[in-house]
Design an enzyme around this catalytic site. Structure first.
Site, mmCIF file in Angstrom:
data_model
loop_
_atom_site.group_PDB
_atom_site.id
_atom_site.type_symbol
_atom_site.label_atom_id
_atom_site.label_comp_id
_atom_site.label_asym_id
_atom_site.label_seq_id
_atom_site.Cartn_x
_atom_site.Cartn_y
_atom_site.Cartn_z
ATOM 1 N NE ARG A 36 0.529 -13.574 -7.446
ATOM 2 C CZ ARG A 36 -0.425 -13.757 -8.733
ATOM 3 N NH1 ARG A 36 -1.015 -12.839 -9.245
ATOM 4 N NH2 ARG A 36 -0.684 -15.063 -8.582
ATOM 5 C CD GLU A 91 13.849 0.594 16.885
ATOM 6 O OE1 GLU A 91 12.603 0.720 17.477
ATOM 7 O OE2 GLU A 91 13.844 1.375 15.930
ATOM 8 N N PRO A 113 4.549 -13.195 3.677
ATOM 9 C CG PRO A 113 5.094 -15.391 3.718
ATOM 10 C CD PRO A 113 4.856 -14.372 4.515
ATOM 11 C CD GLU A 138 8.232 13.652 15.697
ATOM 12 O OE1 GLU A 138 8.266 13.949 14.389
ATOM 13 O OE2 GLU A 138 9.097 14.524 16.416
HETATM 14 MG MG MG Z 1 8.759 -0.393 16.971
#
Ligand code: MG
Length: 177
Positions: A36, A91, A113, A138
């Site tokens: 896998r 973020e 998953p 950037e």
């Molecule tokens: Mg993002």
């Protein structure tokens, strides 16, 4: 056929990049072995910023793997050993230009998953204030798109919002309110 939980017997690294690794694992069950390929991902924080006018602040950005602009909940990849909330707080400044005083965890998601270990940590972000000094990465070009609840619903129904984490997080938000 009932599901099985095979045993891993070997791992080989195929690729190692800035954000994720790819490995090929050897698995075994009752004498049969098979391989896998898995993407090992550090996880991500995904959040819905809700402003004082009850708008959800989504972001529009170019997603190169699918060659399209997508409208999504803002999100970021965790740094090594980073707490999801720490990542979300960074973020929201980078992508939305805001900071949030109130953060509510809304659970976790596995977005892919079948081949990827990524776990996404979901949050609702409220009590927003502008945080204009933050710098965007950037290589990220992001437009903030404020949408009412009704507009988000309409765009999910029309298929314009087709990003899985965004639809799932919106559902968690509806269960929460
Ligand atoms: Mg993002």
């Amino acid at each position: 056929m009932s599901p099985i939980h095979p045993k891993q017997t070997a791992r080989k690294e195929i690729y190692s990049g800035k954000i994720f690794q790819m490995v090929e694992d050897e698995l075994e069950h009752e004498g049969r072995s098979f391989a896998r390929v898995t993407v090992l991902h550090p996880g991500a924080a995904v959040f819905l910023p809700l402003d004082e006018d009850n708008n959800l602040l989504l972001v529009r950005q170019y997603r190169h793997p699918i060659g399209q602009m997508l409208l999504e909940a803002p999100a970021g990849t965790l740094e090594p050993n980073e707490e999801p909330l720490t990542c979300a707080k960074r973020e929201i400044q980078e992508e939305v230009g805001m900071s949030a005083a109130t953060w509510t965890p809304l659970g976790t998601l596995y977005p892919a998953p079948g081949f990827c270990s990524e776990l996404q940590h979901l949050f609702l972000a409220r009590d927003l204030t502008p945080a204009p000094d933050a710098e965007q990465d950037e290589d990220e070009f992001i437009e903030v798109v404020p949408l009412s609840i009704g507009e988000v619903e309409e765009k999910i129904h029309s298929g314009e919002i087709c990003d899985a984490k965004t639809i799932a997080l919106y559902y968690r938000y509806l269960q929460y309110i």
